[in-house]
Structure formats: C-alpha cells, structure tokens
Design a protein around this motif. Sequence first.
Motif, PDB file in Angstrom:
ATOM      1  N   SER A 187     -11.879   4.118   9.189  1.00  0.00           N
ATOM      2  CA  SER A 187     -12.188   3.102  10.202  1.00  0.00           C
ATOM      3  C   SER A 187     -11.412   3.356  11.486  1.00  0.00           C
ATOM      4  CB  SER A 187     -11.867   1.703   9.661  1.00  0.00           C
ATOM      5  OG  SER A 187     -12.648   1.413   8.527  1.00  0.00           O
ATOM      6  N   LEU A 188     -10.179   3.804  11.331  1.00  0.00           N
ATOM      7  CA  LEU A 188      -9.371   4.103  12.516  1.00  0.00           C
ATOM      8  C   LEU A 188      -9.971   5.258  13.310  1.00  0.00           C
ATOM      9  CD1 LEU A 188      -6.782   3.839  14.248  1.00  0.00           C
ATOM     10  CD2 LEU A 188      -5.691   5.433  12.656  1.00  0.00           C
ATOM     11  N   THR A 189     -10.287   6.357  12.636  1.00  0.00           N
ATOM     12  CA  THR A 189     -10.836   7.515  13.350  1.00  0.00           C
ATOM     13  C   THR A 189     -12.198   7.197  13.958  1.00  0.00           C
ATOM     14  OG1 THR A 189     -11.684   8.383  11.243  1.00  0.00           O
ATOM     15  CG2 THR A 189      -9.547   9.205  11.990  1.00  0.00           C
ATOM     16  N   ASP A 190     -13.005   6.375  13.265  1.00  0.00           N
ATOM     17  CA  ASP A 190     -14.294   5.967  13.831  1.00  0.00           C
ATOM     18  C   ASP A 190     -14.087   5.180  15.127  1.00  0.00           C
ATOM     19  OD1 ASP A 190     -15.693   7.171  11.813  1.00  0.00           O
ATOM     20  OD2 ASP A 190     -16.074   5.324  10.677  1.00  0.00           O
ATOM     21  N   MET A 191     -13.088   4.301  15.125  1.00  0.00           N
ATOM     22  CA  MET A 191     -12.818   3.506  16.318  1.00  0.00           C
ATOM     23  C   MET A 191     -12.351   4.396  17.471  1.00  0.00           C
ATOM     24  SD  MET A 191     -10.346   0.162  16.866  1.00  0.00           S
ATOM     25  CE  MET A 191      -8.828   1.002  16.397  1.00  0.00           C
ATOM     26  N   VAL A 220     -10.688  -4.371   6.701  1.00  0.00           N
ATOM     27  CA  VAL A 220     -11.413  -3.328   5.971  1.00  0.00           C
ATOM     28  C   VAL A 220     -10.716  -3.027   4.649  1.00  0.00           C
ATOM     29  CG1 VAL A 220     -12.316  -2.261   8.060  1.00  0.00           C
ATOM     30  CG2 VAL A 220     -10.130  -1.497   7.151  1.00  0.00           C
ATOM     31  N   PRO A 221     -11.450  -2.511   3.671  1.00  0.00           N
ATOM     32  CA  PRO A 221     -10.830  -2.123   2.393  1.00  0.00           C
ATOM     33  C   PRO A 221      -9.756  -1.053   2.623  1.00  0.00           C
ATOM     34  CG  PRO A 221     -13.217  -2.163   2.205  1.00  0.00           C
ATOM     35  CD  PRO A 221     -12.906  -2.298   3.654  1.00  0.00           C
ATOM     36  N   GLU A 222      -8.750  -1.063   1.799  1.00  0.00           N
ATOM     37  CA  GLU A 222      -7.645  -0.096   1.939  1.00  0.00           C
ATOM     38  C   GLU A 222      -8.147   1.342   1.967  1.00  0.00           C
ATOM     39  OE1 GLU A 222      -3.845   1.522  -0.684  1.00  0.00           O
ATOM     40  OE2 GLU A 222      -4.588  -0.515  -1.026  1.00  0.00           O
ATOM     41  N   GLY A 223      -9.126   1.656   1.141  1.00  0.00           N
ATOM     42  CA  GLY A 223      -9.625   3.020   1.054  1.00  0.00           C
ATOM     43  C   GLY A 223     -10.353   3.485   2.303  1.00  0.00           C
ATOM     44  N   ARG A 224     -10.711   2.552   3.207  1.00  0.00           N
ATOM     45  CA  ARG A 224     -11.437   2.925   4.422  1.00  0.00           C
ATOM     46  C   ARG A 224     -10.598   2.761   5.685  1.00  0.00           C
ATOM     47  NH1 ARG A 224     -15.315   0.503   6.387  1.00  0.00           N
ATOM     48  NH2 ARG A 224     -16.283   2.368   7.292  1.00  0.00           N
ATOM     49  N   ILE A 262       0.857  -1.184   0.000  1.00  0.00           N
ATOM     50  CA  ILE A 262       0.000   0.000   0.000  1.00  0.00           C
ATOM     51  C   ILE A 262       0.895   1.237   0.000  1.00  0.00           C
ATOM     52  CG2 ILE A 262      -1.871  -1.142   1.247  1.00  0.00           C
ATOM     53  CD1 ILE A 262      -0.951   0.426   3.749  1.00  0.00           C
ATOM     54  N   ASP A 263       0.285   2.384  -0.220  1.00  0.00           N
ATOM     55  CA  ASP A 263       1.024   3.647  -0.150  1.00  0.00           C
ATOM     56  C   ASP A 263       1.165   4.025   1.327  1.00  0.00           C
ATOM     57  OD1 ASP A 263       2.125   6.143  -0.340  1.00  0.00           O
ATOM     58  OD2 ASP A 263       0.525   7.014  -1.572  1.00  0.00           O
ATOM     59  N   LEU A 264       2.122   3.409   1.988  1.00  0.00           N
ATOM     60  CA  LEU A 264       2.278   3.572   3.434  1.00  0.00           C
ATOM     61  C   LEU A 264       2.663   4.998   3.810  1.00  0.00           C
ATOM     62  CD1 LEU A 264       2.314   2.229   6.231  1.00  0.00           C
ATOM     63  CD2 LEU A 264       4.734   1.716   5.861  1.00  0.00           C
ATOM     64  N   LYS A 291      -2.574  -5.713   0.330  1.00  0.00           N
ATOM     65  CA  LYS A 291      -2.935  -5.447  -1.058  1.00  0.00           C
ATOM     66  C   LYS A 291      -4.430  -5.212  -1.158  1.00  0.00           C
ATOM     67  CE  LYS A 291      -2.198  -7.145  -5.748  1.00  0.00           C
ATOM     68  NZ  LYS A 291      -1.635  -8.245  -6.568  1.00  0.00           N
ATOM     69  N   GLY A 292      -4.824  -3.946  -1.246  1.00  0.00           N
ATOM     70  CA  GLY A 292      -6.219  -3.596  -1.408  1.00  0.00           C
ATOM     71  C   GLY A 292      -7.045  -3.651  -0.138  1.00  0.00           C
ATOM     72  N   GLN A 293      -6.452  -4.067   0.957  1.00  0.00           N
ATOM     73  CA  GLN A 293      -7.192  -4.142   2.209  1.00  0.00           C
ATOM     74  C   GLN A 293      -6.233  -4.002   3.380  1.00  0.00           C
ATOM     75  OE1 GLN A 293      -9.047  -7.974   2.246  1.00  0.00           O
ATOM     76  NE2 GLN A 293      -7.144  -9.106   2.522  1.00  0.00           N
ATOM     77  N   GLY A 294      -6.787  -3.951   4.575  1.00  0.00           N
ATOM     78  CA  GLY A 294      -5.926  -3.824   5.739  1.00  0.00           C
ATOM     79  C   GLY A 294      -6.627  -4.293   6.993  1.00  0.00           C
ATOM     80  N   LEU A 295      -5.883  -4.287   8.078  1.00  0.00           N
ATOM     81  CA  LEU A 295      -6.384  -4.740   9.367  1.00  0.00           C
ATOM     82  C   LEU A 295      -6.470  -3.584  10.343  1.00  0.00           C
ATOM     83  CD1 LEU A 295      -4.213  -7.965   9.764  1.00  0.00           C
ATOM     84  CD2 LEU A 295      -6.547  -7.810   8.855  1.00  0.00           C
TER      85      LEU A 295
END
Length: 352
Positions: A341-345, A333-337, A272-274, A318-322
């Motif tokens: 998702s982090l800020t929501d948590m 969750v999908p990479e784009g979210r 991903i674009d880390l 690739k295209g997703q993350g934890l």
Amino acid sequence: MYKREETKQINVGGVAVGGGAPVSIQSMTNTDTRDAEATLKQIHALEDAGCEIIRVAVPDMEAAGRIRTIRDNIAIPLIADIHFDHKLALTSVENGADCIRINPGNIGSEEKVVRVLDACRANGSSIRIGVNSGSVEKELVKQYGVCAESLVISASRHVELFEKHGFTDFKVSLKGSNVPLSIEAYRQFAEQYPYPLHIGITEAGTLFSGTVKSSAGIGAILSLGIGDTLRVSLTGDPVQEVRVGWEILKSMGLRRRGPEVISCPTCGRAEIDLITLAENVQESLKEFRDYFTVAVMGCPVNGPGEAKEADYGIAGGKGQGLLFKKGNIISKVPEGRLLESLTDMLKAEGLS
C-alpha cells in the motif's frame, strides 16, 4: 579559516570540486582493472547507485592500457590510482584519465613528478595528492610520529612542489584509520591552504564497523565546513560505499538523493514485526531517486503523531496498520499489505 565556498575549484572530468560546488560522492572499484569488462560492469552498478567519480587501481602497464576503454564506456569521471611508477601515471593520462591519485613521495624524483604535472596540464587532467597515515615519510614519523602534524607537513611538501611548478589543479586528502587523527589533520590543513579536500577515513573496516567509523569521522569533518568530495572506504561491495556516502550527506543536510527512512526503535508496544517491515521498506525504496521522507512506526496510536513531519508513512498494529501522509491518516490496511500500500501510494504521487 577554510570555507567550502572559498576554496579553489578544480574540474574532475566535468564534476566541479571545491569553490562551493556540491560535495561529490566517490568510490573505487575492487575488480582487476585489466579485466575491462568486469570493471565496467561494476562501474555501471556504481553509477546507478549515485557514484559521481570513480577510481580504479593501475598496478601495471596492462591496467594503464585499459583506461581508454573504460573511460569511453562510462558516464562519470575516471581517476587512475598510481603508486611508485610515474610512467603508469603518464600512460593513464594519455589514455584519458580525468584525474590521477598519487602520493608524490613514492613516485620518485622531482623530475619525475614534473613530468606527471606536465602531462596532466597538457591533457586537462587534475590530481589528488593522497597522503595517509601509512605513507608518511620515514623522517617525519621519526620526528613527530604518525600524527596530524606529520600528515599535514607531508601534504604541505607536495603542495609546495606543485606550486613551485605552477600546477594548482589538485585536491588533497589526509586520511588515517584513526578518526580523531584524521579530523585534526584536515582541520590543520584547511587553516593553511585554500585547496579542495577529498575526505574520508581510510581502511575503515567492514560494512557495519566501517559505516560507523566513517560516519563519525566524515560527519565530524563536514560539520567543520570542511570537505569537497568524499569516499566511504569499506571492505565489501563498493555500491555500499556510495549508499552510505549519500546517507551521510543527507543526514548532514548537505545533499539529497533518494528517500530518507525514519523508523522508531522497537518497544514492548509493537504488535508487528517492525524490524522486518522497516528493512523491507528501506529495500523497496532504494530504486527511488526523488527525495522524500518515509516513516515506519510500530504503534498505530502514536505513529502518525510522532512522525507527522514525515511526507509519508505507515504505522503497524495487531494484524493491521495505518497508511498516512503528512500526519493525516489515509486508510487502514491489513498488516500483510502495508508495504504494498505504501509503494502504491508513492507511485500514485508520481515519485520515482
């Protein structure tokens, strides 16, 4: 030997400096102090960033006359920065400056210095004796050169003058743009005097180089147990000075304000674009005031394990993350979210 908790404690407009008080963060406005509206706008931004003491330049009587308006409309203590004209110091103190920064050597005669001391005493204002490598007395430079010893001798002269007239509500700075020189000057002074110290590296440079230089110098001084208040001197937006100052204190384990981001260096396994993700996480967290750690990792296999000590984190693939918490995977969750998702948590956790 200097111990932070054993230094004399002074009061700078309600902020305790020295005597074991928390190391405070300062900055200085780069607006024209005569423009009170612009100066107040910048100070309010600095307050939001975590600035605890602010300094303004006072080049003339018009600027000194604005001190009252500025002081009455901010929540943090105000320091008036004075050079050459002791009357500017007198007027600033009369208008409510909580502290003044002077180099007594360029204020004039002892009589003029005493007038400033008396005014500060009458108005409950403290003083910073500001010595730096560019203002050392000519005879000291001729005898010793610009070195730690000449800075300490210069500061000692001012300290002894203040003590002679019974004024001890002051802190001292001995700044140079050379990091080893500054470290040694602070070390030598701290071995001789119990007064609180304002630390920093003067004229450190632009955001990148100045941050590196300031972190090296201030971090080294703090590691000696020296320093009661600090300013990171950068050529740029003073809000960045405050942010860097807090990061230094956090990294030294001295104070905590806002999240600490832990991110892995990129490597060939990252899918991903880390770099962009980590920068976006850092930016999204700057409004949080609670302290917690967030890991941003580039590998979904090793990420949660390597960052298991972090409070929260994300690890991309690739295209997703934890999404994980204390090393335990919460969801995929999908990479784009990932960022969303982090800020929501974090918000769901009640962090602010």
